[in-house]
Design a protein around this motif. Structure first.
Motif, short mmCIF file in Angstrom:
data_model
loop_
_atom_site.label_atom_id
_atom_site.label_comp_id
_atom_site.label_asym_id
_atom_site.label_seq_id
_atom_site.Cartn_x
_atom_site.Cartn_y
_atom_site.Cartn_z
N PHE A 1 6.24 -3.22 -7.85
CA PHE A 1 6.28 -4.43 -8.68
C PHE A 1 6.93 -5.59 -7.92
CE2 PHE A 1 9.21 -7.04 -11.20
CZ PHE A 1 8.27 -7.81 -11.87
N PHE A 2 8.07 -5.30 -7.29
CA PHE A 2 8.76 -6.37 -6.56
C PHE A 2 7.95 -6.85 -5.37
CE2 PHE A 2 12.40 -5.27 -9.13
CZ PHE A 2 13.05 -6.48 -9.27
N LEU A 3 7.28 -5.92 -4.70
CA LEU A 3 6.46 -6.32 -3.54
C LEU A 3 5.29 -7.20 -4.00
CD1 LEU A 3 6.43 -2.95 -1.59
CD2 LEU A 3 7.23 -5.13 -0.67
N LEU A 4 4.66 -6.81 -5.11
CA LEU A 4 3.53 -7.60 -5.62
C LEU A 4 4.00 -8.98 -6.07
CD1 LEU A 4 1.59 -4.88 -7.68
CD2 LEU A 4 0.81 -6.03 -5.60
N THR A 5 5.16 -9.01 -6.75
CA THR A 5 5.69 -10.30 -7.21
C THR A 5 6.00 -11.19 -6.01
OG1 THR A 5 6.69 -9.08 -9.03
CG2 THR A 5 7.39 -11.35 -8.76
N GLY B 1 8.51 -15.98 -13.38
CA GLY B 1 9.08 -15.62 -14.67
C GLY B 1 8.16 -14.72 -15.47
N ALA B 2 6.88 -15.06 -15.52
CA ALA B 2 5.93 -14.28 -16.32
C ALA B 2 5.79 -12.86 -15.77
CB ALA B 2 4.58 -14.97 -16.33
N TRP B 3 5.87 -12.73 -14.45
CA TRP B 3 5.81 -11.39 -13.85
C TRP B 3 6.95 -10.53 -14.38
CZ3 TRP B 3 2.35 -9.69 -9.94
CH2 TRP B 3 1.46 -10.68 -9.48
N PHE B 4 8.16 -11.13 -14.34
CA PHE B 4 9.33 -10.38 -14.78
C PHE B 4 9.28 -10.08 -16.27
CE2 PHE B 4 11.05 -11.55 -10.70
CZ PHE B 4 11.73 -10.41 -10.36
N LEU B 5 8.80 -11.05 -17.03
CA LEU B 5 8.71 -10.83 -18.47
C LEU B 5 7.75 -9.68 -18.76
CD1 LEU B 5 9.73 -11.90 -21.18
CD2 LEU B 5 7.72 -13.37 -21.29
N LEU C 1 0.83 -1.21 0.00
CA LEU C 1 0.00 0.00 0.00
C LEU C 1 0.87 1.26 0.00
CD1 LEU C 1 -2.74 -1.07 2.59
CD2 LEU C 1 -2.92 -1.03 0.10
N MET C 2 1.92 1.21 0.81
CA MET C 2 2.81 2.37 0.91
C MET C 2 3.49 2.66 -0.44
SD MET C 2 2.81 3.85 3.80
CE MET C 2 1.10 3.55 4.08
N ALA C 3 3.95 1.59 -1.11
CA ALA C 3 4.63 1.77 -2.40
C ALA C 3 3.64 2.32 -3.44
CB ALA C 3 5.21 0.44 -2.87
N ALA C 4 2.41 1.81 -3.40
CA ALA C 4 1.40 2.32 -4.34
C ALA C 4 1.13 3.80 -4.06
CB ALA C 4 0.11 1.50 -4.20
N TRP C 5 1.07 4.14 -2.77
CA TRP C 5 0.84 5.53 -2.39
C TRP C 5 2.02 6.40 -2.84
CZ3 TRP C 5 -3.12 8.36 -0.95
CH2 TRP C 5 -2.90 9.60 -0.36
N THR C 6 3.23 5.89 -2.67
CA THR C 6 4.44 6.63 -3.08
C THR C 6 4.32 7.06 -4.54
OG1 THR C 6 5.78 5.30 -1.58
CG2 THR C 6 6.96 6.50 -3.28
N THR C 7 4.01 6.09 -5.38
CA THR C 7 3.96 6.37 -6.81
C THR C 7 2.82 7.33 -7.14
OG1 THR C 7 4.84 4.19 -7.26
CG2 THR C 7 3.77 5.30 -9.09
N THR C 8 1.66 7.04 -6.59
CA THR C 8 0.47 7.83 -6.93
C THR C 8 0.65 9.30 -6.55
OG1 THR C 8 -0.80 5.84 -6.45
CG2 THR C 8 -2.04 7.88 -6.75
N VAL C 9 1.00 9.53 -5.29
CA VAL C 9 1.04 10.93 -4.85
C VAL C 9 2.27 11.66 -5.38
CG1 VAL C 9 -0.38 10.56 -2.82
CG2 VAL C 9 2.10 10.39 -2.62
N THR D 1 8.86 6.74 -9.65
CA THR D 1 9.39 5.58 -10.40
C THR D 1 9.95 4.54 -9.44
OG1 THR D 1 9.99 7.11 -12.16
CG2 THR D 1 10.96 4.92 -12.27
N LEU D 2 10.68 5.01 -8.43
CA LEU D 2 11.22 4.06 -7.44
C LEU D 2 10.08 3.34 -6.71
CD1 LEU D 2 14.17 6.18 -6.01
CD2 LEU D 2 14.34 4.00 -7.24
N GLY D 3 9.04 4.11 -6.40
CA GLY D 3 7.88 3.50 -5.75
C GLY D 3 7.25 2.43 -6.63
N LEU D 4 7.19 2.72 -7.93
CA LEU D 4 6.56 1.78 -8.86
C LEU D 4 7.38 0.49 -8.99
CD1 LEU D 4 4.17 1.44 -10.82
CD2 LEU D 4 5.65 2.29 -12.63
N VAL D 5 8.69 0.65 -9.11
CA VAL D 5 9.55 -0.54 -9.22
C VAL D 5 9.45 -1.36 -7.93
CG1 VAL D 5 11.91 -1.37 -9.59
CG2 VAL D 5 11.12 0.62 -10.84
#
Lengths: 677, 201
Positions: A134-138, A309-313, A14-22, A127-131
């Motif tokens: 992605f890693f947190l979701l994966t 693998g599919a996530w990373f691809l 949630l925090m990472a999503a918030w980082t990117t959004t705001v 951008t850092l929040g988004l990356v």
């Protein structure tokens, strides 16, 4: 605590999503309150990821075998140090570990630039929040280390014996620290592209992170080579395995960037190329992760379970498309009217250095992916192994080595003939003399002769630079040799640190060439008291006398060891002990296949390497004996490169710049002002 | 063939049809097969052609080892047969293929004949490097083509930059462009020039 860790993982998402959004909303709407909130959210993302990681470590140390990850990679009798490192021994834990480093770097980058690059930073933070997101979701959905079993086993499966090695304890973190650091320059590149602030300002922030990435990748790769050498038993350190290649790819492009960035700093040229290299380095690190974790390419090093693998691809494809669009729409902003006074200049040498480095990266990637391509085209998966990579990359390596010596000696802008003669006369003479001496001594291996000739040439160029610099300081400041040497390096860290890195490269290449002469003696059968004689590449005769075998149990394994008394030309050279190990868990049940521990007698000239293959009968051991010339210099070369990297990275530029300007300003204020400085 | 422009309704219908696919994506992602890495798996296929009449070995032990260094173990170790069989005690494939190679050597087969027999059975994946024929030539030549193209691109770029410099110098010479002059004594300007050219900064 484990539950707190698991919950923290979800909060971190949630925090990472918030980082990117705001952050992005704040940047778009120019609202400082949102930008500020985004920065705080990045710190919070790190904090919650850290708590999640502590939760997993807690589970590992408390042997919470209800977690699939803990039961899969540890056992009650696993030594504490490996219980700690089990965090990154498997797919799920290493994903969380990767995310932890990314969140830490992200928070650090945001903190360090909280007062700089104000227009760009929200985009960087987002951008850092988004990356990170992605890693947190994966991690949470693809490989969750907190996944629970339906039942709780009495003991865990334990750790793969080959991972129970000090090298493997340090190598992955170093590699991850290097891989993940490529995300920070990438985020800055995105920020610079979005805000169209593509001049030099963002490069200052990026350069240190790129150096940091290079530094850790260098250490990580060198440690990986060392681990492969001492643990896998095939007496080599680099097999051009897909996973090994994956670690080298961002190193090559990152090294190219560290050279080409100098052209932009000095001349304002190559803006497009530098942005491309930054983006490419990050994408290659993601591609490497995909190769390592997807199972798409077979490798001895790959993670066994791979549903991420599919996530990373998907991420790789999305990131490639988005950055391509961003770069292609900003091409005009990166145009510069570049001028070059002479074709023989350092700018040209650096461009060719970039070509070779990117060429090696391309060749390595091409060879790694060709099996997939051949399967698509021909319906058959072709093997691309050591002979291919050695055939193609060896000439490129020689070219790179030559450029390592040539580049730094050519002046910026224009090199005069007199300058070239003065700079190159001695190194060329030494290089040629080395070749003549080697031929006279009987060396006939073409590549080895060229390698050593070039190594002598480059080493002389570096020595010459140091001698000139030290001599100049001694004349100007009447300093002693030691003071002049240290001050020369301390006051010109980028330049002389770079030379030290280059010297490390020379040492490493010379060591690589040593393996052209390795000698192997396979399937040597020895009973107690028997002696085997073998000749090493230097012509010396070694004897190996079996002192018999011993069997004993230790913490989590049963060891069968053979002790060999060795002698070179009759002179005692000590004892070597090679082992076979059978690991077992706390209940005494065997875990994993038997593993081996090689015996290595490491010397400056060569390693004597003994691999205990097995027992023919109760008394007869089967051994493989290898003489590997100059291997210790591979590790020394890596160490020297890392040391040089530390010197280059050491913060001093601003202080020195201030001091320099302060020193110059009183008398030359007018001149500086007139020059637009 | 002429395509009719897509109506808004048709577009929405297609988008709606895509929704289940998107919803199924996570499941598809999870359904990815796990890694094929299985070092102890059985990939061995016997290759035992009849010995030649009055056969005698054409290769000595060292030559057999050299030959085996060009053959890939079919297990995912990425090692050659020689290295794998002398290192990986758990692999059953490389020792088995080694036995076949030795049988063929004792049966009077030359190195290229042994390679041909193995390739017939395993395919070209038994070789440690792609052959230099057919599509595989791409593997060997593309890196050099790419680097050669890159080299040419750099040469062109350098020539352009050089031309820019010559044009700029010419414009300065005929007064079209006046360079910004720094004010200072010759010594000061020399120091400034040295500072600007200082490599270490």
């Amino acid at each position: 605590m484990t539950l707190v860790g698991e919950l923290s993982l979800w909060v971190a998402i949630l925090m990472a999503a918030w980082t990117t959004t705001v952050s992005w909303a704040g940047a778009y709407q120019r609202r400082p309150d949102l930008v500020f909130s985004g920065e705080r959210a990045m710190y919070a993302t790190f904090a919650f990821t850290l708590v999640a990681s502590l939760g997993l470590w807690y589970a590992l140390f408390t042997h919470d075998f209800s977690l699939r990850f803990v039961s899969s990679y540890t056992s009650r009798n696993l030594p504490s140090v490996y219980t700690f490192t089990a965090f990154w021994a498997g797919q799920a834990g290493s994903m969380l570990f990767w995310t932890l480093i990314l969140a830490m770097y992200g928070a650090l980058a945001v903190f360090l630039n909280r007062k700089n690059l104000r227009e760009m930073m929200p985009w960087v933070t987002g951008t850092l929040g988004l990356v990170t997101l992605f890693f947190l979701l994966t991690t949470a959905f693809g490989a969750n280390p907190f996944e629970r079993l339906d039942w709780v086993p009495v003991d865990g499966r334990g750790m793969n014996p080959q991972l129970q090695n000090p090298g493997m304890a340090i190598h992955p973190p170093m590699l991850y620290l290097g891989y993940v650091a490529t995300a920070i320059p990438f985020a800055f590149a995105i920020g610079a592209l979005v805000t169209r602030q593509l001049d030099g300002e963002w490069l200052g922030a990026v350069r240190r992170w790129s150096l940091l990435s290079w530094f850790f990748l260098t250490i990580g790769i060198a440690l990986g080579m060392w681990w492969a050498y001492v643990e896998l038993g095939w007496s080599g350190y680099w097999a051009w395995d897909p996973v090994e290649n994956s670690s080298a790819l961002p190193w090559f492009t990152g090294t190219a960037f560290l050279h080409s960035i100098m052209i932009q700093e000095k001349r304002g040229m190559l803006k497009k190329w530098n942005v491309t290299l930054v983006v490419l380095t990050f994408l290659l690190s993601i591609l490497g992760t995909f190769i390592t974790r997807s199972g798409v390419i077979e490798s001895v090093h790959a993670f066994a379970q791979s549903n991420v693998g599919a996530w990373f691809l998907g991420f790789l494809i999305a990131a490639t498309i988005l950055t391509t669009i961003l770069v292609s729409t900003r091409l005009k902003d990166m145009e510069a009217k570049a001028e070059l006074e002479s074709m023989v200049s350092r700018e040209a040498a650096f461009l060719y250095n970039n070509l070779v480095l990117v060429g090696i990266a391309f060749t390595t990637l091409w060879g790694t992916l060709f099996p997939i391509l051949s399967e698509w085209v021909q319906g058959e998966k072709i093997t691309v192994g050591i002979p291919f990579f050695n055939s193609v990359n060896t000439p490129l390596g020689l070219l790179l080595l030559a450029l390592t010596g040539i580049g730094p000696l050519i002046a910026w802008r224009r090199a005069s003939t007199a300058n070239l003669k003065r700079q190159f006369a001695t190194p060329v003479a030494v290089g040629v003399a080395s070749v003549v001496v080697l031929l006279a001594l009987g060396m006939r291996h073409f590549y080895a002769i060229v390698f050593y000739g070039l190594a002598a040439f480059v080493a002389t160029t570096i020595t010459q630079e140091f001698v000139k610099g030290i001599g100049a300081r001694r004349r100007m400041y009447s300093e002693g040799l030691f003071a002049a040497s240290t001050r020369l390096v301390i006051r010109n860290r980028r330049r002389y640190g770079g030379y030290i890195v280059h010297f490390g490269v020379v040492v490493m290449f010379a060591a690589f060439a040593g393996m052209f002469f390795k000698k192997d003696y396979a399937e040597v059968e020895l009973k107690q008291g028997e002696t085997y004689a073998a000749t090493d590449p230097w012509g010396d005769t070694w004897t190996f006398t079996s002192q018999g075998m011993s069997r004993y149990k230790t913490l989590n394994r049963e060891v069968t060891a053979i002790t060999l008394e060795t002698a070179r030309n009759g002179k005692p050279m000590g004892y070597m002990v090679a082992e076979k190990r059978q690991h077992f868990d706390a209940t005494g049940a065997t875990t994993f296949e038997p593993s081996t521990e090689v015996a290595i007698n490491e010397m400056a000239k060569q390693d004597v390497y003994v691999f205990f293959s097995g027992l023919l009968d109760a008394e007869t051991a089967v051994l493989h004996i290898h003489f590997n010339p100059l291997v210790v210099w591979v590790w020394m070369g890596g160490f020297i490169m890392a040391f040089g990297g530390i010197i280059v990275m050491w913060p001093q530029a601003q202080a020195r710049e201030r001091g320099y300007v302060a020193e110059l300003a009183p008398q030359h204020e007018g001149a500086l002002a007139g020059a637009g400085a | 063939m002429i395509h009719a422009p897509l109506s808004r309704r048709a577009l929405l219908a297609r988008a709606a049809a895509a929704v289940p696919l998107l919803m199924a994506a996570p499941a598809l992602l999870r359904a990815q097969p796990s890694s094929t890495v299985n070092m102890a798996g059985d990939f061995y296929i016997p290759v035992r052609p009849r010995p030649k009449p009055d056969a005698s070995p054409l290769l000595d032990e060292e030559q057999v080892n050299t030959l085996e260094r060009t053959l890939a173990c079919p297990c995912p170790c990425t090692l050659d047969i020689y290295t794998c069989r002398t290192t990986d005690v758990t692999c059953t494939n490389s020792p088995a293929i080694h036995r076949d190679v030795v049988l063929m050597v004792n049966g009077g087969y030359a190195a290229d004949e042994i390679v041909a027999e193995l390739t017939n059975v395993y395919g070209e994946r038994i070789l440690m490097a792609p052959t230099k024929s057919g599509f595989n030539l791409v593997a060997w030549f593309l890196p050099f083509v790419a680097i050669g193209t890159g080299g040419l691109a750099i040469a062109t770029l350098l020539r352009t930059w050089r031309r820019n410099a010559i044009e700029a110098a010419a414009m300065r010479a005929d007064g079209t462009v006046r360079p910004i002059r720094a004010h200072g004594t010759d010594e000061e300007l020399a120091r400034l020039d040295a500072a600007l050219r200082d490599d270490s900064r």
